[in-house]
Write an enzyme that holds these catalytic residues in place. Structure first.
Site, PDB file in Angstrom:
ATOM      1  N   GLU A   1       0.692  -1.355   0.137  1.00  0.00           N
ATOM      2  CA  GLU A   1       0.049   0.040  -0.571  1.00  0.00           C
ATOM      3  C   GLU A   1       0.739   1.079  -0.419  1.00  0.00           C
ATOM      4  O   GLU A   1       0.194   1.824  -0.481  1.00  0.00           O
ATOM      5  CB  GLU A   1      -0.781   0.089   1.371  1.00  0.00           C
ATOM      6  CG  GLU A   1      -2.249  -0.989   0.965  1.00  0.00           C
ATOM      7  CD  GLU A   1      -1.683  -2.075   2.072  1.00  0.00           C
ATOM      8  OE1 GLU A   1      -2.303  -3.185   2.797  1.00  0.00           O
ATOM      9  OE2 GLU A   1      -0.130  -2.732   1.628  1.00  0.00           O
TER      10      GLU A   1
ATOM     11  N   LEU B   1      16.918 -39.164   4.157  1.00  0.00           N
ATOM     12  CA  LEU B   1      16.482 -37.508   4.612  1.00  0.00           C
ATOM     13  C   LEU B   1      14.520 -37.787   4.257  1.00  0.00           C
ATOM     14  O   LEU B   1      13.712 -37.012   5.418  1.00  0.00           O
ATOM     15  CB  LEU B   1      17.035 -36.921   4.467  1.00  0.00           C
ATOM     16  CG  LEU B   1      16.483 -34.998   4.427  1.00  0.00           C
ATOM     17  CD1 LEU B   1      16.410 -35.124   5.967  1.00  0.00           C
ATOM     18  CD2 LEU B   1      17.357 -34.170   3.725  1.00  0.00           C
TER      19      LEU B   1
ATOM     20  N   ARG C   1      21.854 -21.115  -9.633  1.00  0.00           N
ATOM     21  CA  ARG C   1      23.425 -20.601 -10.720  1.00  0.00           C
ATOM     22  C   ARG C   1      22.234 -20.339 -11.928  1.00  0.00           C
ATOM     23  O   ARG C   1      22.817 -20.013 -12.852  1.00  0.00           O
ATOM     24  CB  ARG C   1      23.706 -22.211 -10.856  1.00  0.00           C
ATOM     25  CG  ARG C   1      24.455 -22.388  -9.380  1.00  0.00           C
ATOM     26  CD  ARG C   1      25.811 -23.185  -9.825  1.00  0.00           C
ATOM     27  NE  ARG C   1      24.950 -25.074 -10.046  1.00  0.00           N
ATOM     28  CZ  ARG C   1      24.578 -25.165  -9.109  1.00  0.00           C
ATOM     29  NH1 ARG C   1      23.858 -25.046  -8.122  1.00  0.00           N
ATOM     30  NH2 ARG C   1      24.061 -26.055  -9.654  1.00  0.00           N
TER      31      ARG C   1
ATOM     32  N   CYS D   1      -2.159  -4.436   6.829  1.00  0.00           N
ATOM     33  CA  CYS D   1      -1.956  -4.256   8.622  1.00  0.00           C
ATOM     34  C   CYS D   1      -2.440  -3.698   9.499  1.00  0.00           C
ATOM     35  O   CYS D   1      -2.202  -2.307   9.180  1.00  0.00           O
ATOM     36  CB  CYS D   1      -0.256  -4.356   9.157  1.00  0.00           C
ATOM     37  SG  CYS D   1       0.362  -2.817   8.636  1.00  0.00           S
TER      38      CYS D   1
ATOM     39  N   SER E   1      24.106 -36.165  11.525  1.00  0.00           N
ATOM     40  CA  SER E   1      23.321 -36.409  13.222  1.00  0.00           C
ATOM     41  C   SER E   1      25.079 -36.256  13.633  1.00  0.00           C
ATOM     42  O   SER E   1      25.567 -36.184  14.894  1.00  0.00           O
ATOM     43  CB  SER E   1      22.788 -37.822  12.906  1.00  0.00           C
ATOM     44  OG  SER E   1      21.315 -37.710  12.320  1.00  0.00           O
TER      45      SER E   1
ATOM     46  N   TRP F   1      22.032 -36.230 -16.183  1.00  0.00           N
ATOM     47  CA  TRP F   1      20.357 -35.505 -15.198  1.00  0.00           C
ATOM     48  C   TRP F   1      19.321 -36.266 -15.773  1.00  0.00           C
ATOM     49  O   TRP F   1      19.458 -36.662 -16.866  1.00  0.00           O
ATOM     50  CB  TRP F   1      20.360 -33.716 -16.352  1.00  0.00           C
ATOM     51  CG  TRP F   1      21.311 -33.364 -15.160  1.00  0.00           C
ATOM     52  CD1 TRP F   1      22.216 -32.645 -16.552  1.00  0.00           C
ATOM     53  CD2 TRP F   1      22.192 -32.518 -14.609  1.00  0.00           C
ATOM     54  NE1 TRP F   1      23.756 -31.938 -15.741  1.00  0.00           N
ATOM     55  CE2 TRP F   1      23.037 -31.342 -14.495  1.00  0.00           C
ATOM     56  CE3 TRP F   1      21.245 -32.175 -13.215  1.00  0.00           C
ATOM     57  CZ2 TRP F   1      23.196 -30.821 -13.437  1.00  0.00           C
ATOM     58  CZ3 TRP F   1      21.575 -31.789 -12.184  1.00  0.00           C
ATOM     59  CH2 TRP F   1      23.160 -31.187 -12.033  1.00  0.00           C
TER      60      TRP F   1
ATOM     61  N   CYS G   1      -0.569   0.020   7.816  1.00  0.00           N
ATOM     62  CA  CYS G   1      -0.925   0.476   6.352  1.00  0.00           C
ATOM     63  C   CYS G   1      -1.996   0.669   6.599  1.00  0.00           C
ATOM     64  O   CYS G   1      -2.683   1.414   6.280  1.00  0.00           O
ATOM     65  CB  CYS G   1      -1.020  -0.945   5.491  1.00  0.00           C
ATOM     66  SG  CYS G   1       0.950  -1.627   5.144  1.00  0.00           S
TER      67      CYS G   1
END
Length: 371
Positions: free
Chosen positions: A57, A304, A213, A81, A227, A176, A90
């Site tokens: 705003e 993971l 990149r 806000c 860990s 890839w 705002c």
């Protein structure tokens, strides 16, 4: 005769397009756009550029310059806000500028705002319309919507695999699998998400940089779950830790000398409570949330990923599927671990979308939580 609803949709979409210009730069704040319309003409636009700078705003009022905005309509993708943070409220600015009508996309779930901005504006006698393209605004700010309420990062698990579900050949070759367009999009995700997370095995196998990149963007904070601190001091992540913020999470039993060596190299080391001998990922994400890290792009590896699904920290899944068959009983798959014993225990996705990207197919979905 002008259809007010159609006008609202058109200008709110314009505000959403403005909001997207802040992607990757506003964390942990939301992306917000604003458009000021007077007498049927757009007279100003603005968006939140980055955390600590003016909100959408304020930027729109700045863009308006010396133009009189009295009685104008301002379109804002997220509720203005009403509290003092790094910038003034705002809602007060909107009242001060004598705006005639405020059109809001989504309500702000922030407990400091939560309807107070709209209430303050309405109490000043200004007309307020809410819920215009609300779903689109919420989706745009899905990271913020979780973080501001739970104080835990939004976690996206991303992987690239072959049509038969392999992330590498039996010999370990993985570059890839996905096409160039998919890889470029992943770097856009690295720019968008505040942190990127991998396990120690990924560092040992690939010695990655985990930076941004293929597009012009900011590098994410690099988080390694390690860990027992297997990460070598010669790893590129360690050697560049003073240039790109790098965090390594270990258990309290990790070697103290290795911790000091990493810290001397510029690495932040977090000692996190252990669970089954490994870093407790739920505790880790809670700590990262306390560090104002609002989002994590979890890129691997398989161990993971399995632990993250098991810990219930994943919110969203994005899989890039290449039209290739790799085969091989020992070829690696995206998610390792023991897996589930019963199909009824499988992690299920909802709100699934599929699209073509280059030669690949990208499937996206959200983890279905039990009510």
């Amino acid at each position: 005769m002008i259809d007010r609803n159609q006008e609202d949709l058109r200008y709110m979409q314009m505000a959403l397009d403005m909001a997207k210009l802040g992607r990757g730069y506003t964390n942990p704040n939301p992306m917000v756009g604003a458009v000021i319309v007077k007498d049927g003409q757009v007279i100003a636009k603005g968006y939140h550029h980055c955390c600590g700078q003016g909100h959408a705003e304020v930027e729109a009022f700045k863009d308006a310059g010396n133009q009189d905005v009295t009685g104008a309509t301002i379109y804002v993708t997220l509720e203005p806000c009403s509290h003092y943070g790094k910038t003034p409220p705002c809602a007060d600015k909107i009242i001060e500028k004598k705006i005639g009508r405020v059109v809001v996309g989504a309500l702000d779930p922030n407990p400091l705002v939560a309807g107070r901005g709209i209430e303050k504006i309405r109490n000043a006698g200004i007309e307020v319309t809410t819920g215009v393209l609300a779903e689109e605004s919420i989706k745009l700010n899905e990271i913020f919507m979780k973080y501001i309420v739970n104080k835990e990062p939004f976690v996206l698990y991303k992987s690239a695999m072959s049509l038969d579900g392999k992330i590498a050949t039996a010999s370990g070759e993985s570059q890839w699998i996905s096409c160039e367009a998919s890889r470029k999009e992943v770097h856009e995700l690295r720019h968008q998400y505040m942190a990127i997370m991998v396990g120690s095995q990924t560092v040992l196998d690939d010695d990655p940089m985990l930076n941004c990149r293929l597009i012009e963007g900011k590098d994410p904070i690099r988080v390694v779950v390690d860990s027992s601190l297997r990460i070598p001091m010669t790893a590129r992540l360690v050697k560049t830790a003073r240039d790109i913020r790098t965090i390594v999470a270990c258990t309290p039993s990790a070697d103290e000398k290795k911790i000091k060596d990493l810290q001397n190299a510029g690495v932040e080391v977090l000692s996190i409570e252990a669970k089954d001998g490994h870093v407790d990922l739920k505790k880790l994400t809670e700590e990262l949330g306390r560090m104002q890290i609002d989002s994590i792009l979890l890129e691997g590896g398989a161990a993971l990923a399995a632990a993250a699904f098991g810990a219930g920290i994943i919110d969203k899944v994005q899989m890039y599927i290449a039209p290739k068959i790799i085969g091989g009983k020992t070829s690696r798959t995206p998610v390792g671990g023991k897996g589930v014993e019963h199909l009824s225990d499988a992690w299920q996705l909802k709100d699934i979308t599929a699209r073509n990207i280059g030669n690949d197919i990208c499937i996206t979905g959200y983890i279905r939580r039990e009510a």
